[in-house]
Write an enzyme that holds these catalytic residues in place. Structure first.
Site, PDB file in Angstrom:
ATOM      1  N   HIS A  22      -6.132  -6.029  -2.186  1.00  0.00           N
ATOM      2  CA  HIS A  22      -5.097  -5.356  -1.923  1.00  0.00           C
ATOM      3  C   HIS A  22      -4.283  -5.704  -0.821  1.00  0.00           C
ATOM      4  O   HIS A  22      -4.766  -5.986   0.566  1.00  0.00           O
ATOM      5  CB  HIS A  22      -5.277  -3.837  -0.745  1.00  0.00           C
ATOM      6  CG  HIS A  22      -4.939  -2.716  -0.644  1.00  0.00           C
ATOM      7  ND1 HIS A  22      -4.168  -2.392  -2.121  1.00  0.00           N
ATOM      8  CD2 HIS A  22      -4.590  -1.664   0.081  1.00  0.00           C
ATOM      9  CE1 HIS A  22      -3.691  -0.664  -1.682  1.00  0.00           C
ATOM     10  NE2 HIS A  22      -3.831  -0.642  -0.335  1.00  0.00           N
ATOM     11  N   SER A  28       0.588  -1.062   0.010  1.00  0.00           N
ATOM     12  CA  SER A  28      -0.106  -0.039  -0.530  1.00  0.00           C
ATOM     13  C   SER A  28       1.162   1.098   0.136  1.00  0.00           C
ATOM     14  O   SER A  28       1.823   1.535  -0.917  1.00  0.00           O
ATOM     15  CB  SER A  28      -0.919  -0.392   1.248  1.00  0.00           C
ATOM     16  OG  SER A  28      -2.220   0.909   1.198  1.00  0.00           O
ATOM     17  N   ASP A  78      -8.442  -4.512  -6.389  1.00  0.00           N
ATOM     18  CA  ASP A  78      -8.697  -3.634  -5.458  1.00  0.00           C
ATOM     19  C   ASP A  78      -8.169  -2.383  -6.381  1.00  0.00           C
ATOM     20  O   ASP A  78      -7.779  -2.327  -7.677  1.00  0.00           O
ATOM     21  CB  ASP A  78      -6.583  -4.030  -5.321  1.00  0.00           C
ATOM     22  CG  ASP A  78      -6.178  -2.946  -4.946  1.00  0.00           C
ATOM     23  OD1 ASP A  78      -7.191  -1.699  -3.605  1.00  0.00           O
ATOM     24  OD2 ASP A  78      -5.163  -2.468  -4.314  1.00  0.00           O
TER      25      ASP A  78
END
Length: 443
Positions: free
Chosen positions: A389, A178, A363
């Site tokens: 994710h 991320s 995602d």
């Protein structure tokens, strides 16, 4: 501690834009949606804290202040003294240990030590006791990148002292998911001499104005039937806010959100989180069933929000309250007050080297990552119904954390295993080249 030199490409800073989500008629906070959920219980490799003194401002020759920055180390698989060091970057939340995700498998495979540094201003690594706007001026991803470089130097020196040697560097490899995945990519770009490569999982490295691809992906990942129900819920909530706002907020246990915009943020994030972290069925199945049964859709959605988003996922309603966000006193959840401002290498990220990019097909953030492979920067997309994710690290679902990132619950485990095998081969290749390069990783 010396100021650190770096390879400096053209760069620009930007503040993450708040996203307006069509599916839920509200906003999605980029900082909250990018924040990875933490691990619990035995899902940590270690929670033993270590500390070192970090430079407060890496770019001022006159400011010599330091602050304590928390880090962790896991040496159970380390092939001492010359095994590789895996630096797992913590992102924009408290870092309570080294989570037992797929990094544990990789550490065993390569005989690596794993170290993890908490991001400045988060958890216990805040330079100040009061987070006023003035005190937040040292919060940026550019400062964070130099934190990582300083920590790498500190840890390598301490390792050399431990084994009574000098001027020797282990092979380092950097990992992140991320926002920390973006840091991983930028670290390799800015400090190529300090790491043999990086893995940037679900890394948001592109600045995109009017990010409509995010909205489109949420709808595609939810599916046409679920998307239609969510749109109907949007209309119903808007109507009830107009006629009796207190009643509809009470239904969601969110009466403290006096501002309707804060309330809609809350509802929007609740829907996106399920898609983003590999739990689309938790969101969609009960809503579709409620629609078919002629039940109250707003009540059905409120049940989901309270049971899953607040209950299982662990979100606090007050973090959406603007009045709460104005508080400057340092507490466990103060980090909701601010966003890291990324120094994004927008044009130059595509001229980097030895960076692996991975993304899950469902995602919505993948459209701000690098999805096209190039010789020096391979990109892999893991395709399955619940691949969201950080799937390569966290398995399925991505929240709650699955030990060792087990892919058994992914709708297509083979897709995950195939990408992981390519990751292993690439890391092995780059580490072998790095270990034979003269003068590698020298400061």
């Amino acid at each position: 501690m010396t100021k650190l030199a770096a390879t400096t490409p053209a760069s620009m800073s930007f503040a993450f834009l708040l996203l307006v989500l069509a599916v839920a008629s509200g906003g999605a906070s980029a900082s909250r949606l990018l924040r990875l959920p933490g691990a619990t219980g035995k899902k940590y490799l270690t929670k033993q804290e270590h500390w070192f003194n970090q430079t407060l401002d890496h770019f001022s020759p006159y400011d010599h202040r330091y602050f304590g920055q928390r880090y962790y180390e896991y040496l159970d698989n380390f092939r001492a003294p010359d095994g590789p060091i895996f630096l797992k970057i913590c992102g924009e939340s408290a870092c309570s240990g080294i989570a037992s995700d797929y990094i544990s498998v990789l550490a065993k495979k390569f005989g690596a030590a794993v170290v993890s540094l908490e991001h400045r201003y988060y958890g216990k690594s805040s330079p100040f006791k009061s987070l006023t706007t003035e005190n937040l001026r040292f919060l940026s991803s550019k400062q964070a990148l130099f934190d990582l470089a300083a920590f790498r130097q500190y840890y390598q020196d301490s390792l050399n002292a431990k084994f009574n040697r000098s001027n020797i560097d282990n092979s380092w490899f950097v990992f992140g998911v991320s926002y920390s995945g973006a840091l991983s990519a930028w670290f390799r770009l800015k400090f190529p001499h300090l790491t043999c490569g990086s893995l940037a999982s679900s890394a948001v490295v592109q600045a995109i104005h009017n990010f409509t691809a995010f909205d489109k992906q949420v709808g595609e990942s939810a599916g046409p039937e679920c998307k239609s129900v969510l749109q109907e819920i949007t209309r119903l909530v808007d109507q009830r806010l107009g006629s009796n706002a207190k009643a509809v907020k009470t239904l969601f246990n969110a009466t403290e959100l006096k501002n309707d915009g804060d309330f809609l943020y809350f509802l929007a994030d609740a829907a996106v989180i399920a898609i983003q972290y590999g739990n689309p069925d938790r969101l969609c199945i009960p809503l579709i069933e409620a629609k078919k049964a002629g039940a109250d859709l707003v009540e059905a959605y409120a049940t989901y929000v309270k049971d899953y988003y607040v209950g299982s996922f662990g979100v606090s309603v007050q973090t959406y309250n603007q009045e709460h966000l104005k508080k400057t006193k340092l507490t466990d959840d103060t980090s909701d007050r601010f966003v890291v401002v990324p120094s994004l290498y927008r044009s130059s990220i595509f001229s980097g080297s030895r960076i692996i990019f991975t993304n899950g097909s469902q995602d919505p953030w993948r459209h701000a990552s690098k999805q096209t492979s190039s010789p020096e920067m391979p990109s892999f997309i893991i395709t399955c119904h619940n691949c969201g994710h950080g799937t390569d690290f966290r398995g399925c679902p991505q929240s709650p954390l699955v030990p060792e990132g087990d892919s058994g619950n992914c709708s297509n485990p083979d897709a995950v295993r195939k990408v992981r095998q390519q990751i292993i081969q690439t890391i092995d290749w780059w580490l072998s080249e790095c270990s034979t390069s003269p003068g590698r990783s020298s400061m």
